[in-house]
Write an enzyme that holds these catalytic residues in place. Structure first.
Site, short mmCIF file in Angstrom:
data_model
loop_
_atom_site.label_atom_id
_atom_site.label_comp_id
_atom_site.label_asym_id
_atom_site.label_seq_id
_atom_site.Cartn_x
_atom_site.Cartn_y
_atom_site.Cartn_z
N VAL A 1 3.04 15.77 -3.94
CA VAL A 1 1.66 15.98 -4.12
C VAL A 1 0.71 17.13 -2.50
O VAL A 1 0.93 18.50 -3.49
CB VAL A 1 0.55 15.00 -4.81
CG1 VAL A 1 -0.43 15.91 -4.43
CG2 VAL A 1 1.94 14.54 -5.55
N ILE B 1 -3.36 15.93 -16.83
CA ILE B 1 -4.41 15.50 -17.51
C ILE B 1 -6.30 15.82 -16.90
O ILE B 1 -6.01 14.30 -16.06
CB ILE B 1 -4.34 14.74 -18.35
CG1 ILE B 1 -2.54 15.15 -18.94
CG2 ILE B 1 -4.79 14.74 -19.67
CD1 ILE B 1 -2.63 13.77 -19.88
N GLU C 1 10.51 4.97 -9.53
CA GLU C 1 10.75 5.24 -8.42
C GLU C 1 12.16 3.59 -7.95
O GLU C 1 12.66 3.39 -8.58
CB GLU C 1 9.90 3.81 -7.43
CG GLU C 1 8.36 4.95 -8.24
CD GLU C 1 7.68 5.49 -6.96
OE1 GLU C 1 8.45 5.21 -5.66
OE2 GLU C 1 6.84 6.11 -7.07
N LYS D 1 -4.99 2.39 -13.51
CA LYS D 1 -5.61 3.47 -14.22
C LYS D 1 -6.77 3.37 -15.08
O LYS D 1 -8.03 3.77 -15.39
CB LYS D 1 -4.42 4.65 -14.51
CG LYS D 1 -3.87 5.07 -13.06
CD LYS D 1 -2.15 5.48 -13.96
CE LYS D 1 -1.60 5.96 -13.08
NZ LYS D 1 -0.43 7.17 -13.86
#
Lengths: 432, 432
Positions: A14, A136, A191, A206
């Protein structure tokens, strides 16, 4: 144009994506921020490691103090994962007077109250669009675009790994779980150790963040009841498919009079409905507000550039000055905000899919239906399948009308105790 | 808490909804704005008219000067529709130093450049989330959340009336257009005169606004090629359905090397795809960004409270100070922004549905396929239907691979000139 000097801490997937946006698209970010976003430093652990972005000379460093001690760097994308040293770095950055953008949901789910409190005390801000649902912009949408609404419900597919695996199993009419996991790993969607994804922990972290934003709920993510997809039997995916449903790992927060119903769980979602048509490693969120009604978001919940898009938008908002305003008014995890408490899970109501494995004998179906009836549960449909090849047990699928978790549990316990019941009943929510 | 004194001009359906949010949910709006949003005045044409919200004494007035001449009112929701007197009121409000929130897309599509220029000169802001897609916060998402992206494509269902009518016709396997319009009117989804909705004008106005935000394109909405749903033959909805497609009125803006492909047109959209599953009077937007990838929004594009939700969010953003920042950096319709030009429509490429009515004679299919082949158009599939009862013409549906508009037009012209072709060929885009 004036400059905001920016640092990135952690130049993994990222971080490299964010560096590329800042370096390659300075015109774009500058125009939207009203000032140049200047990449001054990028902090890495290993200077020698190969990376997929070219940095100008002098930018790369392995010393976080090069950022902390540079008063001209006022904005930092803190992209180190895990809890420590991420937490300590965040606190030191705040104390050095820097605004922070982060994608670290685990850190916020665990230490959010401490970090947000400290940022407020110091007059700084923390932005975290990338921490939930990747590309999003669900954080901005809930905290800004829907600010005239009381949000009443939030249903999300927040873990792309789980969704990919469930879709793969669905495609194959109830395919093998281990094979689907291996497939997801091969494609980079899972992963090497996918535990946090498949056991629902990632989605619960989340959901805790979203539930705080949407409802002011102060949840420890560990207190959110959760069932992962590692518990899903392929046979249930097969039966769901035959009835026109997809099994999806839903993160659910529903505001009820008695509090907030919160859960992460595999559920049957109707094919053709928005959440039912979320395929592959995507994320989606269906939010309901008292003014706006249902609002549905669908996009890439992970991956280098979608996540970098969210981090860069936060950097732009922070440099432009919007984040400071939003952060101040949101009062995240502050005592000033009166939130809602988690409701008793046993009182959650809804339609249920219950699958039993029972002896193929007369009277068994009557016993099963009586067990539901005794708890006041009305049955919407019963599907008795052919016995499995070479066995004398038959799968029996019961779809109920709305019933409470407690009533379903009692009926299932009664059935499980019956001699003719050959395995633990399987139950899942049904959502249209 | 400090106060921002707010006025609403126009207390119709949306205005009443905004008033209700401000009056009933002052705690909510105040918390998010960081200051109280105080409804000081509501301007109406007819003081005697019954309304669905109760206003405190002294709020209602029929004189817009009560707002313009009150320097304490700094923020105005301007909800008068149409071009005049809305334009003059907007200019007078700006000159009186007020920030404006509006839902008037026709006014912005027509006089946007003048109004935004004037606001900039005067150091004021105009927010317009509610002008496009009602409750879906697409304006904020494009102009803020996706600001790190170059948007490459935007496909929207921006007119709920048209979508309802198309869905109704689809449900009935190619139902009657007039009956579906009457049904939409009965349910309040269509106006008494639905022309602007069904002929694509409304969607074109919204697309012009979105295309400016997303691509910097300066389009006159009248220059956007548009075909309305009033031109759709039920038989094409029926054939599309049989092939697994829905006909949807799409507002399309695709960024190409040769410019921006812009169009409002009925198109075949695959069932099960996000835009294909938008049912009833809903709106949706599928945006693609170079970093975020595809991002899909779905919600209520009209109606009192969804639209009021968007207006109220703008009021909160304006009072909090975010709008001023966004408005300044966006430079809407200013000469400072270098945008993209509309591309030549003839060069648009894509897959096409072409439906012909031809004589049921040997050699006709050969002639038709030759006409496509001569233009270099590759045919993906051909579906020859049974002759319609009592007639000797047969419907012939050709699905092409990607081809340019110009090539399709030439092939269609060749076919139309054939003696065996009994009516003008019908053509629509095919989108997956």
């Amino acid at each position: 144009m004036e400059k905001t000097k920016v640092a990135i801490i952690g130049l993994g997937t990222v971080g490299s994506g964010v560096a590329r946006i800042l370096l390659d698209h300075g015109d774009r970010t500058g125009r939207h921020a009203g000032r140049t976003l200047w990449l001054e430093k990028a902090v890495v652990r290993d200077l020698a490691k190969a990376r997929d972005c070219d940095l100008p000379a002098g930018v790369l460093t392995d010393n976080v103090d090069d950022v902390i001690n540079d008063p001209e760097i006022t904005l930092v994308a803190q992209l180190v994962g895990g809890l420590e040293p991420a937490r300590t770095i965040m606190l030191r950055l705040l104390e050095a007077g820097k605004d922070i953008v982060t994608a670290n949901k685990a850190l916020l789910a665990e230490h959010g109250p401490e970090l947000f409190d400290r940022a407020r005390e110091l007059g700084r801000s923390i932005a975290f669009e990338a921490a939930v649902a990747g590309g999003i912009p669900i954080i901005t949408n809930i905290s800004q675009c829907l600010s005239a609404n009381q949000i009443t419900s939030l249903h999300g597919i927040l873990n792309g790994t789980s969704n990919y695996i469930l879709c793969k199993m669905h495609e194959e009419g109830g395919g093998d779980y281990a094979a689907a996991v291996a497939d997801a790993q091969r494609l980079g969607y899972a992963e090497a150790d996918p535990t946090m994804d498949v056991d629902g922990s990632d989605a619960a972290q989340k959901l805790a963040i979203l539930a705080h934003l949407a409802f002011g709920a102060r949840l420890n993510w560990r207190d959110i009841p959760r069932v992962g997809i590692d518990k899903v039997d392929p046979v249930d995916i097969q039966y769901a498919k035959q009835m026109g449903y997809h099994v999806r790992l839903l993160a659910i927060a529903d505001l009820k009079d008695r509090g907030l119903d919160c859960e992460v769980t595999p559920a049957l979602v109707k094919a053709g409905s928005p959440l039912g048509e979320v395929n592959g490693p995507f994320n989606a969120v269906l939010v309901k507000g008292d003014a706006v009604g249902p609002l549905f978001f669908h996009g890439q919940g992970a991956g280098q550039m979608p996540t970098a898009s969210a981090v860069a938008a936060d950097l732009i908002d922070s440099a432009a000055g919007r984040t400071a305003i939003t952060f101040r008014t949101l009062e995240l995890w502050s005592d000033a905000v009166k939130g809602v408490d988690q409701a008793d899970f046993a009182d959650s109501t809804g339609r249920r899919y219950v699958r039993l494995m029972v002896d193929d004998h007369p009277g068994v179906l009557a016993g099963v239906t009586k067990a539901f009836g005794d708890e006041g549960i009305s049955i919407a449909s019963v599907l008795q399948k052919e016995p499995l090849a070479g066995e004398d047990v038959v799968p029996l699928v019961v779809m109920t009308h709305a019933a409470s978790e407690a009533a379903i549990d009692k009926a299932c316990a009664t059935i499980a105790a019956m001699k003719s019941c050959r395995s633990e009943p399987v139950k899942m929510w049904v959502r249209d």
